[in-house]
Design a protein around this motif. Structure first.
Motif, PDB file in Angstrom:
ATOM      1  N   GLY A  85       0.881  -1.172  -0.234  1.00 48.95           N
ATOM      2  CA  GLY A  85      -0.034  -0.020  -0.008  1.00 48.95           C
ATOM      3  C   GLY A  85       0.752   1.199   0.089  1.00 48.95           C
ATOM      4  N   ILE A  89       0.975   4.031  -3.067  1.00 49.10           N
ATOM      5  CA  ILE A  89       0.625   5.435  -2.743  1.00 49.10           C
ATOM      6  C   ILE A  89       1.709   6.378  -3.344  1.00 49.10           C
ATOM      7  CG2 ILE A  89       0.384   7.235  -1.060  1.00 49.10           C
ATOM      8  CD1 ILE A  89      -2.091   5.915  -1.256  1.00 49.10           C
ATOM      9  N   SER A 109      -5.975   4.361  -1.378  1.00 49.81           N
ATOM     10  CA  SER A 109      -5.695   4.126   0.025  1.00 49.81           C
ATOM     11  C   SER A 109      -6.922   3.328   0.573  1.00 49.81           C
ATOM     12  CB  SER A 109      -5.600   5.593   0.750  1.00 49.81           C
ATOM     13  OG  SER A 109      -6.898   6.141   0.503  1.00 49.81           O
ATOM     14  N   MET A 146      -8.012   8.134   6.862  1.00 54.13           N
ATOM     15  CA  MET A 146      -6.748   7.812   7.094  1.00 54.13           C
ATOM     16  C   MET A 146      -6.162   8.033   8.380  1.00 54.13           C
ATOM     17  SD  MET A 146      -5.623   6.027   4.723  1.00 54.13           S
ATOM     18  CE  MET A 146      -4.037   5.480   5.667  1.00 54.13           C
ATOM     19  N   PHE A 164       0.961   3.084   7.581  1.00 51.76           N
ATOM     20  CA  PHE A 164      -0.122   3.935   7.466  1.00 51.76           C
ATOM     21  C   PHE A 164      -0.054   5.423   8.014  1.00 51.76           C
ATOM     22  CE2 PHE A 164      -2.298  -0.464   7.328  1.00 51.76           C
ATOM     23  CZ  PHE A 164      -2.639  -0.539   6.031  1.00 51.76           C
ATOM     24  N   ILE A 167       1.544   6.806   5.128  1.00 53.99           N
ATOM     25  CA  ILE A 167       0.660   7.327   4.041  1.00 53.99           C
ATOM     26  C   ILE A 167      -0.294   8.373   4.192  1.00 53.99           C
ATOM     27  CG2 ILE A 167      -1.466   6.189   2.857  1.00 53.99           C
ATOM     28  CD1 ILE A 167      -0.227   3.394   3.199  1.00 53.99           C
ATOM     29  N   THR A 168      -0.688   8.399   5.596  1.00 50.46           N
ATOM     30  CA  THR A 168      -1.530   9.592   5.730  1.00 50.46           C
ATOM     31  C   THR A 168      -0.757  10.814   5.658  1.00 50.46           C
ATOM     32  OG1 THR A 168      -2.726   8.397   7.667  1.00 50.46           O
ATOM     33  CG2 THR A 168      -2.742  10.575   7.943  1.00 50.46           C
TER      34      THR A 168
END
Length: 204
Positions: A85, A89, A109, A146, A164, A167-168
């Motif tokens: 993931g 992204i 996402s 997210m 994560f 990613i946020t």
């Protein structure tokens, strides 16, 4: 090496920006030259119509699913979904072939979250949809989604939680101008409830 390969596979597939692909072969134009300039679902739908927005979203979901499935069979283990993931992204938001100028990764996402933890993903997506209906805004709800998902996953696995959270941060960076516009009162309003009522033929 599995985490690195997972990120690389994700990045490779993330580079396929379907807004650009559809724009070039379907519309014969560069979508980054229209509307907000963002090569993503929202801009494609707003500028060229829902049909093109849906096709863009479907393409981005397809590339995400393919990458996740490949890694799932190569490296059994839930955490590698998170690594993939992150790669997706990064590839979607910063594609090497498009001078690192990509989309914002909302659709990507969401599918990654659902694939990693479908219960937490579904709950946070529903919260985001509710916020979208209330706020009539497409900037804050995805970020809230997210943030909430990352916070929950951090309590379950520190490694996944960190991934994560990264990613946020990437999404917040991509939405930075929209966030400023929102708090300055310049954010574009999207009334999804009105759109649904209109489709159903409800006047009030």
């Amino acid at each position: 090496m599995a985490p690195i390969w997972s990120i690389l596979i994700g990045y490779l597939f993330g580079n396929f920006l379907f807004a650009m692909i559809i724009g070039r072969f379907g519309l014969h134009l560069d979508p980054t030259q229209y509307g907000s300039g963002n090569p993503g679902t929202a801009n494609m739908g707003a500028v060229f119509g829902k049909k093109w927005g849906i096709l863009t979203c479907a393409g981005d979901l397809l590339k995400t699913a393919i990458a996740l499935i490949i890694v799932y069979f190569l490296f059994p283990g839930k955490v590698y979904i998170a690594y993939t993931g992150l790669g997706l992204i990064l590839g979607h938001c910063f594609p090497i072939w498009n001078h690192f100028k990509g989309g914002k990764g909302v659709a990507v996402s969401i599918l990654v979250a659902l694939a990693y933890d479908w219960k937490a993903g579904l709950i946070t997506v529903l919260i985001a949809l509710l916020l979208t209906a209330i706020m009539q805004n497409l900037t804050i709800p995805p970020i809230v989604f997210m943030v909430l998902f990352s916070m929950y996953e951090f309590t379950q696995s520190i490694t996944a939680g960190i991934i994560f959270c990264i990613i946020t941060v990437i999404m917040i960076f991509k939405f930075r101008h929209d966030i400023v516009d929102f708090f300055m009162g310049r954010g574009k309003k999207v009334d999804i409830l009105y759109s649904i009522k209109k489709k159903l033929g409800i006047k009030k």
